[in-house]
Scaffold this motif. Structure first.
Motif, PDB file in Angstrom:
ATOM      1  N   VAL A  13       0.967  -0.390   1.426  1.00  0.00           N
ATOM      2  CA  VAL A  13       1.602  -0.428   0.157  1.00  0.00           C
ATOM      3  C   VAL A  13       2.190   0.646  -0.440  1.00  0.00           C
ATOM      4  CG1 VAL A  13       1.214  -0.822  -2.594  1.00  0.00           C
ATOM      5  CG2 VAL A  13      -0.003  -2.304  -0.661  1.00  0.00           C
ATOM      6  N   LEU A  14       3.475   1.011  -0.469  1.00  0.00           N
ATOM      7  CA  LEU A  14       4.237   2.414  -0.855  1.00  0.00           C
ATOM      8  C   LEU A  14       4.214   2.611  -2.414  1.00  0.00           C
ATOM      9  CD1 LEU A  14       7.203   2.298   1.480  1.00  0.00           C
ATOM     10  CD2 LEU A  14       5.153   3.502   1.714  1.00  0.00           C
ATOM     11  N   SER A  15       4.822   1.169  -3.101  1.00  0.00           N
ATOM     12  CA  SER A  15       4.776   1.237  -4.633  1.00  0.00           C
ATOM     13  C   SER A  15       4.442   0.137  -5.405  1.00  0.00           C
ATOM     14  CB  SER A  15       6.369   1.878  -5.047  1.00  0.00           C
ATOM     15  OG  SER A  15       6.928   0.891  -4.698  1.00  0.00           O
ATOM     16  N   VAL A  16       4.237   0.270  -6.674  1.00  0.00           N
ATOM     17  CA  VAL A  16       3.819  -1.046  -7.301  1.00  0.00           C
ATOM     18  C   VAL A  16       4.917  -1.163  -8.423  1.00  0.00           C
ATOM     19  CG1 VAL A  16       2.007  -2.110  -8.654  1.00  0.00           C
ATOM     20  CG2 VAL A  16       1.400  -0.590  -6.812  1.00  0.00           C
ATOM     21  N   ASN A  17       5.507  -2.425  -8.555  1.00  0.00           N
ATOM     22  CA  ASN A  17       6.373  -2.567  -9.632  1.00  0.00           C
ATOM     23  C   ASN A  17       5.745  -4.008 -10.446  1.00  0.00           C
ATOM     24  OD1 ASN A  17       8.006  -0.568  -8.487  1.00  0.00           O
ATOM     25  ND2 ASN A  17       8.825  -1.995  -7.127  1.00  0.00           N
ATOM     26  N   TYR A  21       5.200  -5.551  -5.034  1.00  0.00           N
ATOM     27  CA  TYR A  21       4.625  -4.448  -4.356  1.00  0.00           C
ATOM     28  C   TYR A  21       5.712  -4.356  -3.338  1.00  0.00           C
ATOM     29  CZ  TYR A  21       0.494  -5.534  -6.807  1.00  0.00           C
ATOM     30  OH  TYR A  21      -0.605  -5.799  -7.596  1.00  0.00           O
ATOM     31  N   THR A  22       5.980  -2.972  -3.122  1.00  0.00           N
ATOM     32  CA  THR A  22       6.747  -2.639  -1.837  1.00  0.00           C
ATOM     33  C   THR A  22       5.825  -2.146  -0.603  1.00  0.00           C
ATOM     34  OG1 THR A  22       8.433  -1.961  -3.400  1.00  0.00           O
ATOM     35  CG2 THR A  22       8.658  -1.185  -1.094  1.00  0.00           C
ATOM     36  N   GLU A  24       5.372  -1.333   3.635  1.00  0.00           N
ATOM     37  CA  GLU A  24       5.949  -0.690   4.729  1.00  0.00           C
ATOM     38  C   GLU A  24       5.137  -1.381   5.901  1.00  0.00           C
ATOM     39  OE1 GLU A  24       7.490   3.322   6.547  1.00  0.00           O
ATOM     40  OE2 GLU A  24       5.565   3.447   5.526  1.00  0.00           O
ATOM     41  N   THR A  30      10.691  -2.434   5.263  1.00  0.00           N
ATOM     42  CA  THR A  30      10.088  -2.639   3.868  1.00  0.00           C
ATOM     43  C   THR A  30      10.055  -3.608   3.319  1.00  0.00           C
ATOM     44  OG1 THR A  30      11.997  -1.527   2.661  1.00  0.00           O
ATOM     45  CG2 THR A  30      10.416   0.132   3.145  1.00  0.00           C
ATOM     46  N   GLU A  32       9.529  -6.724  -0.049  1.00  0.00           N
ATOM     47  CA  GLU A  32       8.886  -6.985  -1.252  1.00  0.00           C
ATOM     48  C   GLU A  32       7.805  -7.936  -1.419  1.00  0.00           C
ATOM     49  OE1 GLU A  32       9.671  -5.597  -4.536  1.00  0.00           O
ATOM     50  OE2 GLU A  32      10.716  -4.102  -3.214  1.00  0.00           O
ATOM     51  N   LEU A  47      -3.609  -0.783  -4.908  1.00  0.00           N
ATOM     52  CA  LEU A  47      -2.925   0.284  -5.319  1.00  0.00           C
ATOM     53  C   LEU A  47      -2.091   0.869  -4.287  1.00  0.00           C
ATOM     54  CD1 LEU A  47      -6.293   2.023  -6.783  1.00  0.00           C
ATOM     55  CD2 LEU A  47      -4.314   0.874  -8.070  1.00  0.00           C
ATOM     56  N   PRO A  48      -0.998   1.999  -4.450  1.00  0.00           N
ATOM     57  CA  PRO A  48      -0.413   2.402  -3.215  1.00  0.00           C
ATOM     58  C   PRO A  48      -1.517   3.195  -2.329  1.00  0.00           C
ATOM     59  CG  PRO A  48       0.577   2.976  -5.629  1.00  0.00           C
ATOM     60  CD  PRO A  48      -0.746   2.240  -5.789  1.00  0.00           C
TER      61      PRO A  48
END
Length: 70
Positions: A13-17, A21-22, A24, A30, A32, A47-48
């Motif tokens: 997980v790279l980021s949380v929106n 989640y984004t 890799e 990448t 979604e 979590l990232p």
């Protein structure tokens, strides 16, 4: 007609929106992804930096469902 099989891939997980989640993948692509219903019901926090298992559809490889957190 038979249902298509899902592709299971492990990623980071790279980021949380908000609710997406984004993630890799090992091939540096990448994706979604959103959380599956069972994980949402049991309030599993992601979590990232977490390693997760994603199910991808063979039709759209840019979106997925997070089914497991390692």
């Amino acid at each position: 007609m038979a249902k298509e099989t899902k592709i299971k891939v492990e990623g980071k997980v790279l980021s949380v929106n908000h609710d997406t989640y984004t993630v890799e993948l090992p091939n540096k692509a990448t994706v979604e992804a959103h959380v599956s219903g069972k994980m949402r019901m049991n309030i599993i926090r992601i979590l990232p930096g977490d390693t997760v298992v994603i199910e991808l559809s063979p039709y759209d490889l840019t979106r997925g469902i997070i089914t497991y957190r390692k």
